[in-house]
Design an enzyme around this catalytic site. Sequence first.
Site, PDB file in Angstrom:
ATOM      1  N   ASP A  67       1.000  -0.829  -0.025  1.00  0.00           N
ATOM      2  CA  ASP A  67      -0.258  -0.158  -0.693  1.00  0.00           C
ATOM      3  C   ASP A  67       0.936   1.405  -0.182  1.00  0.00           C
ATOM      4  O   ASP A  67       2.167   0.743  -0.614  1.00  0.00           O
ATOM      5  CB  ASP A  67      -0.936   0.501   1.068  1.00  0.00           C
ATOM      6  N   ASN A 136      -7.808  -2.624  14.260  1.00  0.00           N
ATOM      7  CA  ASN A 136      -9.150  -3.097  13.777  1.00  0.00           C
ATOM      8  C   ASN A 136      -8.940  -4.575  13.347  1.00  0.00           C
ATOM      9  O   ASN A 136     -10.075  -4.512  12.278  1.00  0.00           O
ATOM     10  CB  ASN A 136      -9.542  -2.136  13.621  1.00  0.00           C
ATOM     11  N   HIS A 138      -7.250  -4.712  10.528  1.00  0.00           N
ATOM     12  CA  HIS A 138      -7.482  -4.374   8.559  1.00  0.00           C
ATOM     13  C   HIS A 138      -5.595  -5.505   8.549  1.00  0.00           C
ATOM     14  O   HIS A 138      -4.967  -5.374   9.634  1.00  0.00           O
ATOM     15  CB  HIS A 138      -6.720  -3.253   8.490  1.00  0.00           C
ATOM     16  N   GLU A 143      -9.698  -1.753   5.348  1.00  0.00           N
ATOM     17  CA  GLU A 143     -10.355  -1.628   6.675  1.00  0.00           C
ATOM     18  C   GLU A 143     -11.400  -2.372   6.872  1.00  0.00           C
ATOM     19  O   GLU A 143     -12.195  -3.001   6.708  1.00  0.00           O
ATOM     20  CB  GLU A 143     -11.031  -0.579   6.735  1.00  0.00           C
TER      21      GLU A 143
HETATM   22  C1  F6R Z   1       1.859  -1.355   6.090  1.00  0.00           C
HETATM   23  C2  F6R Z   1      -0.183  -2.180   6.310  1.00  0.00           C
HETATM   24  C3  F6R Z   1      -0.711  -2.038   7.578  1.00  0.00           C
HETATM   25  C4  F6R Z   1       0.343  -2.301   8.935  1.00  0.00           C
HETATM   26  C5  F6R Z   1      -0.951  -2.294   9.741  1.00  0.00           C
HETATM   27  C6  F6R Z   1       0.157  -2.128  11.506  1.00  0.00           C
HETATM   28  O1  F6R Z   1       2.194  -2.090   5.193  1.00  0.00           O
HETATM   29  O2  F6R Z   1      -0.321  -2.995   5.092  1.00  0.00           O
HETATM   30  O3  F6R Z   1      -1.621  -2.748   7.569  1.00  0.00           O
HETATM   31  O4  F6R Z   1       1.008  -3.135   8.738  1.00  0.00           O
HETATM   32  O5  F6R Z   1      -1.630  -0.757   9.896  1.00  0.00           O
HETATM   33  O6  F6R Z   1       1.507  -2.018  11.475  1.00  0.00           O
HETATM   34  P1  F6R Z   1       1.587  -2.232  12.712  1.00  0.00           P
HETATM   35  O7  F6R Z   1       3.246  -2.596  12.621  1.00  0.00           O
HETATM   36  O8  F6R Z   1       3.073  -0.695  12.328  1.00  0.00           O
HETATM   37  O9  F6R Z   1       1.310  -1.887  14.309  1.00  0.00           O
END
Ligand code: F6R
Length: 246
Positions: A67, A136, A138, A143
């Site tokens: 992303d 959450n 994701h 989301e």
């Molecule tokens: C990042 C992504 C997100 C993260 C998620 C967890 O490219 O796609 O899904 O993997 O938000 O983020 P952290 O590792 O910062 O807790």
Amino acid sequence: MELIKVESYSELSEIAADFIIKRIKQNPHLVLGLATGGTPKGTYQQLIQQYKQGNVSFQNVKTINLDEYVGLPTSNPNSYRSYMNENLFNHTDFQLSNIHLPNGNALNMEEECKRYDSLLEEVKGADLQILGIGRNGHIGFNEPGTPFQTKTHIVTLADSTRKANARFFDHIDEVPTHAITMGIQSILSSDEILLLAFGEDKSEALYQLLNGAIHEDFPASALRTHKHVTIVVDSHALSKVFISSN
Ligand code: F6R
């Protein structure tokens, strides 16, 4: 789903890096799906270290990132392009032509989604996709409520996601409101998935992932339909799972 339990962040990072390196040794032309965020940073440091010690080359590895924020210049340190350059690419022998991220600054974002999907089709999905997990549920920036059959698309970031990511910015108002992300279907089209989760913050998400219903309200639950998922996780992130099974 296979669980690998670790005791520390450094152990998580070492195990994840060894896992990736093993796959690269089996297939030097591996298509590696990459994630950003806090969790994989240590893994990337380990990959850099192993590269510097001459234990691995990324010369022929193709990368596809999950992303990117929409509207953040790539030069902005918080863009995922900058993150990847800083945390991995600039310190290794990944070839620029093998590196792929969605372009969050394309003039026509619909076309950009199609371009990314064509690329994913061309490589037949990742051989190994690295994932983190949002509190959450994701995955990528899919989301809650995202249909499982979604391909690359533009998302409005949940307030909780913007708050969680505000720690990387000077102010929450600077966190973009939109992102472009691989869809859940694109993620599921990977041959193999390695999900990394660390810390108490992720305990509810891990509980839902392992014990909750498979439902679009919790996007990561789609991973339960995939045949080859490994989760590297510490005891704090698993704390609610243990409580529930006692
Ligand atoms: C990042 C992504 C997100 C993260 C998620 C967890 O490219 O796609 O899904 O993997 O938000 O983020 P952290 O590792 O910062 O807790």
